[in-house]
Design an enzyme around this catalytic site. Structure first.
Site, PDB file in Angstrom:
ATOM      1  N   HIS A   1       2.513  40.274  38.844  1.00 54.46           N
ATOM      2  CA  HIS A   1       3.257  40.070  40.077  1.00 54.46           C
ATOM      3  C   HIS A   1       4.352  41.128  40.185  1.00 54.46           C
ATOM      4  CE1 HIS A   1       1.085  36.459  40.459  1.00 54.46           C
ATOM      5  NE2 HIS A   1       2.024  35.561  40.220  1.00 54.46           N
TER       6      HIS A   1
ATOM      7  N   SER B   1     -16.316  21.401  28.678  1.00 54.90           N
ATOM      8  CA  SER B   1     -16.153  22.565  27.807  1.00 54.90           C
ATOM      9  C   SER B   1     -16.149  22.209  26.325  1.00 54.90           C
ATOM     10  CB  SER B   1     -14.848  23.297  28.148  1.00 54.90           C
ATOM     11  OG  SER B   1     -14.868  23.768  29.470  1.00 54.90           O
TER      12      SER B   1
ATOM     13  N   CYS C   1       5.725  31.399  37.332  1.00 50.95           N
ATOM     14  CA  CYS C   1       5.632  32.790  36.881  1.00 50.95           C
ATOM     15  C   CYS C   1       6.574  33.718  37.643  1.00 50.95           C
ATOM     16  CB  CYS C   1       4.189  33.295  37.001  1.00 50.95           C
ATOM     17  SG  CYS C   1       3.392  32.924  38.579  1.00 50.95           S
TER      18      CYS C   1
END
Length: 346
Positions: free
Chosen positions: A248, A42, A134
């Site tokens: 979530h 990248s 998370c």
């Protein structure tokens, strides 16, 4: 804040890296030089930040010292953090790591700024601050005010985790499978990001199985919550992947100390007063947390708050948060802001 800080983002072209740039831009983070870092594949591409194109550099052992980095956000996978975080620390930067690699290291603070900001001060032991899982982040934001209120004895949680938790590949796989469904080609769809078809399905299996019958993701929620809240409360988690793109949600049952008789008004008031938490709790009018509400926000929404019908010391609730932001990028930036405030006040 009078000072500007040179900021590196490792994993600049990934889902969390891209969200980090959005959050940093939206809050006008005090950036001097911005250094997007990624793999050799990248390197040379560009990202846009504050109306300017920024070149993506290759992540190397010397790039942090070459650019005099003050704060390095890592979100490129545990193996990358394991190999390169030490070079950022050696150059004088503080590392805020979004992977699981350092989370349970006893010398590395694991921080949700609304819950345990005082632990940031331990960063000097290793130069690293870990960003929790998370699902853990949004859960402890809801648990902390309730633990302050009554004292939590046990937590049982089932998660409904969006495919973006598996990165861009997870999102792309859901979209492709849905396209194939409407083209009557679902049987031909590839299953690479997930073990099973995710479109029109739920998968009660996230991360690798453990000897105790739980998965690694579920045990992260157990161990990280205990470390963040500094309390060996009993916790059981069932983590489920659902065909939702972002945010979530969690169904949480909290058992308080035996002598507690839960007062719902007190519970709602404690949650509403907690930083970055919003109560949405009007079942009759269809007001409760959902992914379409929490997505692209920095708030953890809590609703469906109700007492157990058998035990006076038990509470049930439901929450939702954008796990790419609240559960990753935003939490990391909030850590950085607290770190800056602490350093500038010393």
């Amino acid at each position: 804040m009078s000072k500007k800080y040179n900021v590196a983002v490792v994993g600049a072209t990934g889902a969390v890296g891209e969200e980090l740039f959005r959050v940093l831009e939206q809050i006008d983070f005090p950036i001097g030089e911005l250094l997007p870092l990624a793999s050799a594949n990248s390197a040379g591409s560009t990202i846009e930040f504050n109306g300017r194109e920024h070149k993506v550099y290759e992540l190397t052992e010397t790039v942090f010292s070459e650019h005099d980095v003050d704060i390095a956000f890592f979100s490129a996978g545990g193996s990358i953090s394991e190999k390169f975080a030490k070079f950022a620390v050696e150059s004088g930067a503080v590392v805020i790591d979004n992977t699981s690699h350092f989370r349970m290291n006893e010398n590395v603070p694991l921080v949700v700024p609304e819950v345990n900001p005082e632990d940031i001060a331990k960063w000097r032991e290793t130069g690293i601050i870990a960003n929790p899982n998370c699902s853990t982040i949004q859960m402890v934001q809801a648990l902390k005010p309730l633990d302050n209120l009554y004292g939590i004895k046990r937590v049982d949680v089932s998660t409904y985790q969006a495919v973006s938790g598996a990165g861009k590949a997870g999102m792309e796989e859901l979209v492709k499978q849905l396209q194939d469904f409407f083209a009557f080609k679902l049987d031909e769809s590839k299953k690479e990001a997930f073990m099973h078809q995710i479109a029109l399905n739920v998968i009660p299996h996230i991360d690798t199985p453990q000897p105790n019958g739980f998965t690694k993701e579920e045990m992260k929620m157990v161990n990280e919550t205990q470390k963040i809240m500094k309390k060996k409360m009993a916790i059981a988690a069932t983590c489920v992947r659902v065909p939702v793109l972002r945010s979530h949600t969690e169904s949480i049952t909290v058992t308080f100390e035996d002598n507690i008789d839960v007062n719902l008004d007190d519970v709602r008031a404690a949650l509403a007063a907690f930083e970055n938490v919003e109560v949405m709790d009007d079942l009759e009018n269809g007001v409760y947390p959902m992914p379409i509400i929490s997505t692209d926000t920095d708030t953890t929404y809590v609703g469906r708050i109700r007492k157990d019908i058998y035990s006076k010391n038990m509470l049930h609730m439901f929450n939702s948060a954008d796990q790419v932001r609240v559960g990753a990028a935003t939490n990391a930036v909030r850590i950085a802001l607290k770190w800056i405030a602490m350093e500038e006040n010393n």
